[in-house]
Design a protein around this motif. Structure first.
Motif, PDB file in Angstrom:
ATOM      1  N   VAL A  69     -56.760  18.727   1.572  1.00 25.33           N
ATOM      2  CA  VAL A  69     -56.126  17.471   1.995  1.00 25.33           C
ATOM      3  C   VAL A  69     -56.824  16.904   3.231  1.00 25.33           C
ATOM      4  N   GLY A  70     -56.632  15.595   3.448  1.00 27.67           N
ATOM      5  CA  GLY A  70     -57.137  14.940   4.652  1.00 27.67           C
ATOM      6  C   GLY A  70     -58.402  14.135   4.445  1.00 27.67           C
ATOM      7  N   GLY A  71     -59.058  14.277   3.297  1.00 26.39           N
ATOM      8  CA  GLY A  71     -60.346  13.622   3.099  1.00 26.39           C
ATOM      9  C   GLY A  71     -60.269  12.183   2.634  1.00 26.39           C
ATOM     10  N   ASN A  72     -59.160  11.820   1.983  1.00 27.00           N
ATOM     11  CA  ASN A  72     -59.020  10.481   1.412  1.00 27.00           C
ATOM     12  C   ASN A  72     -60.236  10.127   0.559  1.00 27.00           C
ATOM     13  N   PHE A  73     -60.704  11.067  -0.239  1.00 30.08           N
ATOM     14  CA  PHE A  73     -61.900  10.871  -1.044  1.00 30.08           C
ATOM     15  C   PHE A  73     -61.608  10.004  -2.276  1.00 30.08           C
ATOM     16  N   VAL A  74     -62.668   9.354  -2.771  1.00 23.15           N
ATOM     17  CA  VAL A  74     -62.597   8.709  -4.082  1.00 23.15           C
ATOM     18  C   VAL A  74     -62.654   9.816  -5.131  1.00 23.15           C
ATOM     19  N   LEU A  75     -61.628   9.907  -5.960  1.00 25.10           N
ATOM     20  CA  LEU A  75     -61.568  10.980  -6.944  1.00 25.10           C
ATOM     21  C   LEU A  75     -62.384  10.638  -8.188  1.00 25.10           C
ATOM     22  N   ASN A  76     -62.867  11.668  -8.837  1.00 21.51           N
ATOM     23  CA  ASN A  76     -63.736  11.459  -9.993  1.00 21.51           C
ATOM     24  C   ASN A  76     -63.070  10.647 -11.109  1.00 21.51           C
ATOM     25  N   PRO A  77     -61.788  10.876 -11.450  1.00 21.55           N
ATOM     26  CA  PRO A  77     -61.188  10.073 -12.519  1.00 21.55           C
ATOM     27  C   PRO A  77     -61.071   8.585 -12.173  1.00 21.55           C
TER      28      PRO A  77
END
Length: 232
Positions: free
Chosen positions: A125-133
């Protein structure tokens, strides 16, 4: 005299029984007891594979030279070497190691059986990443897939809902190239064994995971990720 001798034998037997019980109690420390955890380590080992939606295809170990990164943490989850460069184009196998005060590894205790593992789940948690889906196939995004195959008792881990994340696979994906974030690998003990079956593969990076999935954090290992390869 005979009664005195019998009384003495009874005292000795009681003392031996008491000591045996005390030793059993000392060994009966649950793995999530804060007093049982002295340090932790996360290993990131480069592997081959292909991100596909919320999971990976064709995962395989790399023979010969490969990227390998280890992050060590104290008993409070503070990283001793916390700034970590991860290549967003690579896939990493993540292995959690947890050590007790005697130096013994206890991470497999969380996977001793299905009944035990049903109470635990890992998050990053904490990254606010763009997820692959969510990239619509234009480029790869972040993907975290817990992927244990067997429990400690030898039974198979069946399906995505049973996996925990002591062993997992991870990529940042080119959609997150250049990102810097303080993230936490969390191992959470769930309040109810039925909760785990409701956690989807895309739920791994919700900052509000604690309110979504009731329970308590057994480990919260915080470190900084910089999404660039070592050649940058």
């Amino acid at each position: 005299m005979k009664h005195l001798r019998n009384y003495s034998f009874a005292l000795i037997a009681f003392a031996l029984l008491f000591n045996a019980c005390s030793k059993d109690d000392d060994n009966n420390i649950t793995p999530d007891d804060p007093n049982a955890i002295a340090s932790s380590r996360l290993d990131f080992i480069e592997v081959n594979g292909h991100p596909h939606g919320d999971h990976f295809h064709d995962l395989a170990e790399i023979e010969g030279e490969r990227e390998s990164i280890s992050i060590t943490f104290d008993n409070q989850g503070v990283a001793q070497n916390g700034h970590t460069h991860l290549d967003p184009h690579k896939i990493y196998r993540i292995q959690l190691h947890v050590f007790n005060n005697e130096g013994r590894e206890i991470q497999d205790d969380f996977l001793a059986s299905k009944a035990v593992a049903d109470l635990y789940k890992s998050f990053i948690v904490g990254g606010n990443f763009v997820l692959n889906p969510n990239t619509n196939g234009a480029e790869n995004g972040a993907l975290f897939q817990p992927r244990e195959q067997t429990y400690g008792d030898g039974n198979a881990v069946n399906g995505k809902y049973e996996t925990t994340g002591i062993l997992a696979y991870f990529t940042l994906g080119e959609a997150n190239e250049g990102a810097e974030a303080d993230v936490s690998y969390v191992l959470r003990k769930l309040s109810d064994a039925t909760t785990k079956a409701k956690i989807e593969r895309t739920d791994w990076n919700h900052d509000d995971y604690a309110s979504r999935f009731a329970g308590e954090d057994v480990l919260k290992l915080t470190f900084e990720i910089h999404a660039e390869g070592h050649d940058h």
